[in-house]
Write a protein that holds these residues in place. Structure first.
Motif, PDB file in Angstrom:
ATOM      1  N   GLN A 357       5.006 -16.180  21.681  1.00 22.47           N
ATOM      2  CA  GLN A 357       3.608 -16.422  22.074  1.00 22.47           C
ATOM      3  C   GLN A 357       2.879 -17.326  21.079  1.00 22.47           C
ATOM      4  O   GLN A 357       1.796 -17.819  21.366  1.00 22.47           O
ATOM      5  N   ALA A 358       3.489 -17.513  19.903  1.00 20.53           N
ATOM      6  CA  ALA A 358       2.859 -18.401  18.918  1.00 20.53           C
ATOM      7  C   ALA A 358       3.326 -19.837  19.092  1.00 20.53           C
ATOM      8  O   ALA A 358       2.988 -20.700  18.290  1.00 20.53           O
ATOM      9  N   LEU A 359       4.147 -20.070  20.130  1.00 15.45           N
ATOM     10  CA  LEU A 359       4.637 -21.432  20.352  1.00 15.45           C
ATOM     11  C   LEU A 359       3.868 -22.122  21.459  1.00 15.45           C
ATOM     12  O   LEU A 359       4.207 -23.208  21.898  1.00 15.45           O
ATOM     13  N   GLY A 360       2.813 -21.455  21.931  1.00 17.50           N
ATOM     14  CA  GLY A 360       2.039 -22.030  23.031  1.00 17.50           C
ATOM     15  C   GLY A 360       1.155 -23.165  22.565  1.00 17.50           C
ATOM     16  O   GLY A 360       0.773 -23.248  21.394  1.00 17.50           O
ATOM     17  N   TRP A 361       0.886 -24.045  23.484  1.00 23.79           N
ATOM     18  CA  TRP A 361       0.000 -25.160  23.159  1.00 23.79           C
ATOM     19  C   TRP A 361      -1.211 -25.205  24.069  1.00 23.79           C
ATOM     20  O   TRP A 361      -2.324 -25.389  23.641  1.00 23.79           O
ATOM     21  N   GLU A 362      -0.949 -24.997  25.374  1.00 24.64           N
ATOM     22  CA  GLU A 362      -2.049 -24.957  26.334  1.00 24.64           C
ATOM     23  C   GLU A 362      -1.542 -24.339  27.633  1.00 24.64           C
ATOM     24  O   GLU A 362      -0.341 -24.085  27.772  1.00 24.64           O
TER      25      GLU A 362
END
Ligand code: FAD
Length: 406
Positions: A357-362
């Motif tokens: 979930q910390a690899l999300g961008w948008e």
């Protein structure tokens, strides 16, 4: 307020009443950091009118710069009273009424080196949040070797004509004035031919170009200076004596970076750590209490929280021990290294808690807090570079704190 109530506890009693009347409830819990704080300036956009109200109310009492003299827009508070103010703002979870390089960098050196005219011109505008400043130090060929800077200023009558390029100028596109290092004597030893100059960013010949970053924002700019005419009275300190002013400012900058990312002002991120962990791994019963279900995570979070607490107390003690009126010295390099590395550790921990979930961008699939983790983690990489890299701080500590030979 300061003169009539010198006793800190009487001051607290008055302050509590004043805050009750003036601190907008809508701002409680807002973070006062580089991404969300109240910067002010001519180009400020007031999406929340309470932020402007909070700034104006505090500026009127001098609370944006509590310890600066009242004559220049500050609060004229004693160190103990200023501490009480900080404690009460923390208790109410209020963000600082104003942040920015005016308060933390150029203001303190104006107080130390400025002429009366310069202090009267700039300090009240800084305190009221009317003028936002940027820092024109780095150049494409001068970062760690700052004294090698090439931006040239030549005296022509009553004005300097400035030509050159600055880079990594944070928020130059939003700033109103720049404090800038220029070379005024190319024949002197490199540290001895530098002058510290102040100018309005609207002066003809100043061009600003934002640089997009991996974190998705563009806080950095290239700043091009072409025949920029600056009144000679805008020299801060002595002509060719700018290196002394530049070093004093860097000590303030390093203290500010340590505090902003590793210290007291980073409280919001620590709260995020525990909350994110609870959501990610859940909780389990521990007698009458609950605790995080993952023992190893519990340990890592507790260690980070303890290190943060110890760091905040250490910087606080150093501030209390500093002689009144004296700026921070080379020991600010130690705080800068520790505070910024602590922040990077905290960000790594946040990312490992959030997992994928910390690899999300948008887009869907990620909430706002998770997207914020990604951006803050990427932003933290710059902490050990800005204001002088960690390697450069180690050199300063070796030479100027420990007195080791070159
Ligand atoms: C987030 C951020 C904000 C910034 N904001 C501003 C700003 O507003 N205004 C401004 O003027 N600048 C700003 N800077 C620029 C910053 O001051 C420089 O990036 C920094 O001083 C390093 O210079 P450099 O990038 O040219 O790297 P270099 O000086 O080229 O260094 C490259 C590497 O070599 C190492 N190195 C260099 N010399 C030595 C040495 N003598 N001993 C050991 N190692 C060495 C460095 O540690 C680094 O790892 C900002 C930078 C960042 C990351």
């Amino acid at each position: 307020m300061a003169d009539s109530t010198p006793d800190p506890e009487r001051f607290r009693a008055e302050l509590v009443g004043w805050l009750d009347a003036n601190a907008p409830k809508s701002l409680a819990g807002a973070v006062g950091n580089e991404l969300e704080g109240i910067w002010g300036g001519r180009k400020a956009i007031w999406t929340n009118p309470d932020a402007k109200r909070w700034l104006d109310a505090c500026a009127e009492r001098g609370f944006t710069a509590p310890e600066w003299p009242r004559a220049y827009g500050g609060g004229g508070l004693s160190r103990e009273q200023a501490k009480v103010l900080r404690q009460e703002l923390t208790r109410l979870r209020m963000p600082p009424p104003l942040i920015g390089f005016g308060l933390t960098m150029i203001g303190p050196v104006l107080l130390q080196f400025g002429t009366e005219e310069q202090k009267k011109q700039h300090l009240p505008q800084i305190c009221r949040g009317e003028i936002r400043w940027c820092q024109g130090y780095s150049e494409p060929g001068a970062g760690s070797d700052l004294a090698g800077l090439q931006c040239r200023a030549v005296l022509d009558g009553e004005q300097y004509v400035v030509n050159g390029q600055k880079i990594w100028t944070s928020y130059a596109d939003q700033a109103d004035w720049m404090f800038c290092l220029v070379r005024t004597d190319p024949t002197a030893k490199k540290q001895e031919g530098i002058t510290f100059l102040l100018f309005d960013m609207e002066t003809p010949g100043v061009t600003v170009k934002p640089i997009p970053l991996i974190s998705g924002s563009s806080p950095f700019c290239e700043t091009f200076l072409t025949d920029v005419r600056v009144p000679a009275k805008n020299v801060l300190g002595k002509v060719n004596g700018g290196w002394t002013v530049a070093k004093a400012l860097l000590a303030h900058e390093r203290t500010m970076i340590a505090d902003a990312f590793g210290g007291a002002s980073s409280g919001g991120k620590s709260r995020g750590l525990a909350a994110l962990a609870r959501d990610a791994v859940g909780t389990e019963a521990d007698g009458a209490h609950t605790r995080l279900a993952d023992a190893s995570l519990r340990h890592r979070i507790a260690q980070t929280e303890m290190d943060t607490r110890a760091f905040v107390l250490t910087t606080q003690r150093a501030r209390d021990a500093a002689k009144a009126g004296h700026g921070p010295g080379p020991e600010s390099s130690m705080f800068k290294i520790y505070g910024t590395e602590l922040n990077q550790r905290r960000m790594e921990l946040l990312v490992s808690i959030a997992g994928p979930q910390a690899l999300g961008w948008e887009g869907p699939g990620f909430d706002e807090r998770e997207l914020d983790v990604t951006r803050q983690w990427l932003r933290s990489r710059g902490n050990t570079i800005e204001g002088g890299t960690s390697e450069v701080q180690l050199n300063i500590i070796a030479k100027r704190v420990l007195g080791l030979p070159d």
